[in-house]
Design a protein around this motif. Structure first.
Motif, PDB file in Angstrom:
ATOM      1  N   TYR A  11       0.800  -1.026  -0.037  1.00  0.00           N
ATOM      2  CA  TYR A  11      -0.094   0.251   0.122  1.00  0.00           C
ATOM      3  C   TYR A  11       1.071   1.311  -0.013  1.00  0.00           C
ATOM      4  O   TYR A  11       1.720   1.247   0.869  1.00  0.00           O
ATOM      5  CB  TYR A  11      -0.841  -0.019   1.247  1.00  0.00           C
ATOM      6  CG  TYR A  11      -1.842  -1.383   1.400  1.00  0.00           C
ATOM      7  CD1 TYR A  11      -3.118  -0.979   0.335  1.00  0.00           C
ATOM      8  CD2 TYR A  11      -1.731  -2.078   2.286  1.00  0.00           C
ATOM      9  CE1 TYR A  11      -3.949  -1.823   0.267  1.00  0.00           C
ATOM     10  CE2 TYR A  11      -2.804  -3.047   2.200  1.00  0.00           C
ATOM     11  CZ  TYR A  11      -3.915  -3.005   1.357  1.00  0.00           C
ATOM     12  OH  TYR A  11      -5.078  -3.836   1.577  1.00  0.00           O
ATOM     13  N   THR A  13       0.958   5.182   0.916  1.00  0.00           N
ATOM     14  CA  THR A  13       0.120   6.114   1.421  1.00  0.00           C
ATOM     15  C   THR A  13       1.346   7.478   1.839  1.00  0.00           C
ATOM     16  O   THR A  13       2.430   7.140   2.222  1.00  0.00           O
ATOM     17  CB  THR A  13      -0.508   5.822   2.588  1.00  0.00           C
ATOM     18  OG1 THR A  13       0.396   5.131   3.297  1.00  0.00           O
ATOM     19  CG2 THR A  13      -1.740   5.617   2.490  1.00  0.00           C
ATOM     20  N   VAL A  18       3.992   0.372   2.540  1.00  0.00           N
ATOM     21  CA  VAL A  18       3.512  -0.481   3.341  1.00  0.00           C
ATOM     22  C   VAL A  18       3.456  -1.910   2.818  1.00  0.00           C
ATOM     23  O   VAL A  18       2.623  -2.223   2.010  1.00  0.00           O
ATOM     24  CB  VAL A  18       2.328  -0.321   4.340  1.00  0.00           C
ATOM     25  CG1 VAL A  18       2.290  -1.386   5.424  1.00  0.00           C
ATOM     26  CG2 VAL A  18       2.480   1.106   5.208  1.00  0.00           C
ATOM     27  N   ALA A  20       1.877  -5.178   2.832  1.00  0.00           N
ATOM     28  CA  ALA A  20       0.824  -5.995   3.540  1.00  0.00           C
ATOM     29  C   ALA A  20       0.973  -7.438   3.387  1.00  0.00           C
ATOM     30  O   ALA A  20       0.601  -8.152   4.402  1.00  0.00           O
ATOM     31  CB  ALA A  20      -0.516  -5.405   3.318  1.00  0.00           C
ATOM     32  N   HIS A  39      -4.220 -12.064  13.727  1.00  0.00           N
ATOM     33  CA  HIS A  39      -4.552 -10.916  14.324  1.00  0.00           C
ATOM     34  C   HIS A  39      -4.933  -9.618  13.661  1.00  0.00           C
ATOM     35  O   HIS A  39      -4.559  -9.723  12.425  1.00  0.00           O
ATOM     36  CB  HIS A  39      -3.199 -10.843  15.489  1.00  0.00           C
ATOM     37  CG  HIS A  39      -3.044 -11.789  16.631  1.00  0.00           C
ATOM     38  ND1 HIS A  39      -4.036 -11.953  17.339  1.00  0.00           N
ATOM     39  CD2 HIS A  39      -2.062 -12.497  16.622  1.00  0.00           C
ATOM     40  CE1 HIS A  39      -3.489 -13.039  18.022  1.00  0.00           C
ATOM     41  NE2 HIS A  39      -2.505 -13.460  17.645  1.00  0.00           N
ATOM     42  N   SER A  40      -5.257  -8.763  14.148  1.00  0.00           N
ATOM     43  CA  SER A  40      -5.636  -7.597  13.618  1.00  0.00           C
ATOM     44  C   SER A  40      -4.476  -6.853  12.936  1.00  0.00           C
ATOM     45  O   SER A  40      -3.336  -6.843  13.597  1.00  0.00           O
ATOM     46  CB  SER A  40      -6.118  -6.696  14.773  1.00  0.00           C
ATOM     47  OG  SER A  40      -6.503  -5.150  13.975  1.00  0.00           O
ATOM     48  N   GLY A  41      -4.625  -6.645  11.761  1.00  0.00           N
ATOM     49  CA  GLY A  41      -3.320  -6.238  11.028  1.00  0.00           C
ATOM     50  C   GLY A  41      -2.460  -7.044  10.267  1.00  0.00           C
ATOM     51  O   GLY A  41      -1.471  -6.540   9.556  1.00  0.00           O
ATOM     52  N   GLY A  43      -3.064  -9.011   7.884  1.00  0.00           N
ATOM     53  CA  GLY A  43      -3.058  -8.719   6.397  1.00  0.00           C
ATOM     54  C   GLY A  43      -4.126  -9.876   5.646  1.00  0.00           C
ATOM     55  O   GLY A  43      -4.495 -10.101   4.795  1.00  0.00           O
ATOM     56  N   LYS A  44      -4.977 -10.326   6.681  1.00  0.00           N
ATOM     57  CA  LYS A  44      -6.475 -11.130   6.192  1.00  0.00           C
ATOM     58  C   LYS A  44      -7.253 -10.640   5.127  1.00  0.00           C
ATOM     59  O   LYS A  44      -7.473 -10.887   4.148  1.00  0.00           O
ATOM     60  CB  LYS A  44      -7.074 -11.626   7.485  1.00  0.00           C
ATOM     61  CG  LYS A  44      -6.587 -12.161   8.757  1.00  0.00           C
ATOM     62  CD  LYS A  44      -7.444 -12.205  10.028  1.00  0.00           C
ATOM     63  CE  LYS A  44      -8.225 -11.188  10.312  1.00  0.00           C
ATOM     64  NZ  LYS A  44      -7.173 -10.448  11.448  1.00  0.00           N
ATOM     65  N   SER A  45      -7.513  -9.277   5.378  1.00  0.00           N
ATOM     66  CA  SER A  45      -8.592  -8.501   4.539  1.00  0.00           C
ATOM     67  C   SER A  45      -8.063  -8.543   3.367  1.00  0.00           C
ATOM     68  O   SER A  45      -8.563  -8.637   2.067  1.00  0.00           O
ATOM     69  CB  SER A  45      -8.917  -7.226   5.169  1.00  0.00           C
ATOM     70  OG  SER A  45      -9.870  -7.470   6.198  1.00  0.00           O
ATOM     71  N   GLU A 166     -14.759 -11.768   7.718  1.00  0.00           N
ATOM     72  CA  GLU A 166     -15.062 -11.587   8.902  1.00  0.00           C
ATOM     73  C   GLU A 166     -16.514 -11.433   9.056  1.00  0.00           C
ATOM     74  O   GLU A 166     -17.124 -10.678   9.647  1.00  0.00           O
ATOM     75  CB  GLU A 166     -14.470 -10.383   9.470  1.00  0.00           C
ATOM     76  CG  GLU A 166     -13.156 -10.423   9.739  1.00  0.00           C
ATOM     77  CD  GLU A 166     -12.420 -11.016  10.944  1.00  0.00           C
ATOM     78  OE1 GLU A 166     -13.184 -11.437  11.636  1.00  0.00           O
ATOM     79  OE2 GLU A 166     -11.440 -10.998  11.062  1.00  0.00           O
TER      80      GLU A 166
HETATM   81  N1  LIG Z   1      -5.596   1.029   2.198  1.00  0.00           N
HETATM   82  C1  LIG Z   1      -4.598   0.812   2.921  1.00  0.00           C
HETATM   83  N2  LIG Z   1      -3.606   1.921   2.890  1.00  0.00           N
HETATM   84  C2  LIG Z   1      -2.599   1.558   3.554  1.00  0.00           C
HETATM   85  N3  LIG Z   1      -2.249   0.527   4.407  1.00  0.00           N
HETATM   86  C3  LIG Z   1      -3.137  -0.540   4.565  1.00  0.00           C
HETATM   87  C4  LIG Z   1      -4.444  -0.256   3.860  1.00  0.00           C
HETATM   88  N4  LIG Z   1      -5.366  -1.373   3.944  1.00  0.00           N
HETATM   89  C5  LIG Z   1      -4.502  -2.104   4.868  1.00  0.00           C
HETATM   90  N5  LIG Z   1      -3.473  -1.475   5.303  1.00  0.00           N
HETATM   91  C6  LIG Z   1      -2.065  -2.045   6.253  1.00  0.00           C
HETATM   92  O1  LIG Z   1      -1.759  -3.366   5.620  1.00  0.00           O
HETATM   93  C7  LIG Z   1      -1.632  -4.161   6.658  1.00  0.00           C
HETATM   94  C8  LIG Z   1      -2.825  -5.423   6.636  1.00  0.00           C
HETATM   95  O2  LIG Z   1      -4.180  -4.941   6.884  1.00  0.00           O
HETATM   96  P1  LIG Z   1      -5.319  -5.632   6.786  1.00  0.00           P
HETATM   97  O3  LIG Z   1      -6.686  -4.853   6.914  1.00  0.00           O
HETATM   98  O4  LIG Z   1      -5.250  -6.567   5.650  1.00  0.00           O
HETATM   99  O5  LIG Z   1      -5.193  -6.540   7.987  1.00  0.00           O
HETATM  100  P2  LIG Z   1      -6.395  -7.623   8.808  1.00  0.00           P
HETATM  101  O6  LIG Z   1      -5.602  -8.739   9.123  1.00  0.00           O
HETATM  102  O7  LIG Z   1      -7.595  -7.794   7.720  1.00  0.00           O
HETATM  103  O8  LIG Z   1      -6.568  -6.481   9.969  1.00  0.00           O
HETATM  104  P3  LIG Z   1      -8.151  -6.677  10.878  1.00  0.00           P
HETATM  105  O9  LIG Z   1      -8.569  -7.764  11.450  1.00  0.00           O
HETATM  106  O10 LIG Z   1      -7.959  -5.376  11.912  1.00  0.00           O
HETATM  107  O11 LIG Z   1      -9.213  -6.062   9.615  1.00  0.00           O
HETATM  108  C9  LIG Z   1      -1.882  -3.264   7.859  1.00  0.00           C
HETATM  109  O12 LIG Z   1      -0.728  -2.984   8.545  1.00  0.00           O
HETATM  110  C10 LIG Z   1      -2.549  -2.176   7.776  1.00  0.00           C
HETATM  111  O13 LIG Z   1      -2.444  -1.164   8.421  1.00  0.00           O
END
Ligand SMILES: Nc1ncnc2c1ncn2[C@@H]1O[C@H](COP(=O)(O)OP(=O)(O)OP(=O)(O)O)[C@@H](O)[C@H]1O
Length: 337
Positions: A11, A13, A18, A20, A39-41, A43-45, A166
């Motif tokens: 990503y 910004t 970053v 991911a 866990h949160s962050g 990279g699942k989404s 989720e």
């Molecule tokens: N649009 C974006 N722009 C910049 N960084 C992003 C963006 N989307 C996600 N990230 C970063 O990418 C990494 C993975 O994010 P992602 O949302 O895939 O995690 P996740 O496991 O789904 O978390 P959650 O359970 O909190 O949704 C994180 O460090 C997040 O800050």
């Protein structure tokens, strides 16, 4: 089948980048329910959204049923995407449209004739148990009912893959169970491949066949749920397994054992119907020893009964060794811990 090869997602910004996802390789067999936990962050989404190219990977390939989505021009990608349904944590329904209209929406986009739309939506309402609610608006529905609308809408174009982002995280435990049961039912009836992301091991344990654990944008462990669950290797996996086992007091007992220099505590794992047989009791009794249970779980992993007991054998070292050997011969997993 879904094959992700060397998938990278950066990503950008404010001039910063970053990473991911770091070179993800994953094969998801056709017809399976495949869970991705992290866990949160972690990279699942990002990962699940790369499967239908809602997020375009920075590098790597996404193959779905033999088609490389990353190489398709926009028009062809739109057609291929109809084979991939998706549901979301917050449902993403059209608030000013009825249940019927929400489910009909993708069929309208695909320019299906009205008679076909009516027939298909009626079938889908029946499948998800919402026939009586067809003319209600989303605001008049419970969370579980909203997710059922989401599921019906995702299935409208008869996809071969369903992505669940989720999908139960906003629901209470009972509603979560009913939505998981519906996903399992759909997987069985329609032979659909389901990929779900979650941060709850309970979700994985209830319905998934295989699981991948994602941490810091990398897959750190993967395999059959039963193997990963019973023999977690990576620390993150162990944390998730802890979510569904109560081993908080075990550490103290083991510390005492260690201090006393004895090795009488064993872990016994049962899989399948043997879970319900008195194998442990009979084995220990035959050796002239006795035992006490320090901790235990008897549960199911999808359809498979399983149990795990931590027991202290009241006997000498030879009896403990013989107990472990005999339990193994009788089809259980056993080890001194
Ligand atoms: N649009 C974006 N722009 C910049 N960084 C992003 C963006 N989307 C996600 N990230 C970063 O990418 C990494 C993975 O994010 P992602 O949302 O895939 O995690 P996740 O496991 O789904 O978390 P959650 O359970 O909190 O949704 C994180 O460090 C997040 O800050």
């Amino acid at each position: 089948m879904i094959v992700l090869s060397n998938l990278v997602k950066d990503y950008k910004t404010k001039g910063q980048s970053v990473r991911a996802l770091h070179s993800i390789n994953l094969t998801i067999p056709k017809g399976q329910i495949y869970g991705i936990i992290g866990h949160s962050g972690a990279g699942k989404s990002t990962l699940i959204r790369c499967i239908n190219l809602l997020e375009r990977p920075t590098d790597g390939k996404v193959m779905v049923d033999g088609v490389d989505l990353t190489s398709l021009p926009v028009r062809q990608l739109q057609v291929q995407r109809r084979k991939i349904g998706m549901i979301f944590q917050h449902f993403n329904l059209l608030t000013s449209a009825t249940v019927f209209e929400n489910i009909a929406f993708p069929l309208k986009l695909a320019r299906k004739p009205q008679a076909e739309i009516n027939k298909r939506v009626t079938e889908l309402l029946d499948l998800v148990g919402l026939t009586q609610h067809r003319d209600k608006f989303p605001a008049q529905l419970s969370g579980g009912q909203k997710q059922r609308v989401g599921i019906a809408r995702a299935l409208a174009n008869d996809p071969s893959v369903l992505l669940c982002d989720e999908a139960t995280s906003a629901l209470d435990p009972q509603t979560t169970n009913s939505i998981l049961a519906l996903l399992l039912d759909i997987n069985r009836k329609l032979g659909l491949t389901i990929v779900l992301i979650t941060h709850e091991m309970q979700v994985i344990r209830s319905i998934c066949d295989q699981v991948a654990v994602i941490d810091g944008g990398q897959i750190v462990e993967s395999g059959k749920v039963i193997d990963v669950f019973l023999h977690p290797e990576h620390p993150t996996t162990r944390e998730f397994v802890e979510q569904v086992s109560d081993s908080s007091e075990l550490g103290e007992v083991l510390e005492k054992e260690k201090a006393a220099g004895t090795h009488q505590v064993i872990r016994v794992t049962f899989l399948g119907n043997i879970t319900y047989e008195p194998v442990l009791f009979e084995t220990i009794r035959e050796l002239g020893a006795s035992f006490s249970i320090l901790q235990g779980t008897i549960s199911r992993m999808k359809d498979m009964p399983y149990g795990q007991l931590i027991v202290k054998i009241e006997g000498n070292d030879t009896q403990v060794r013989q107990a472990v050997d005999t339990l193994r011969v009788r089809g259980l997993e056993a080890e001194v811990i």
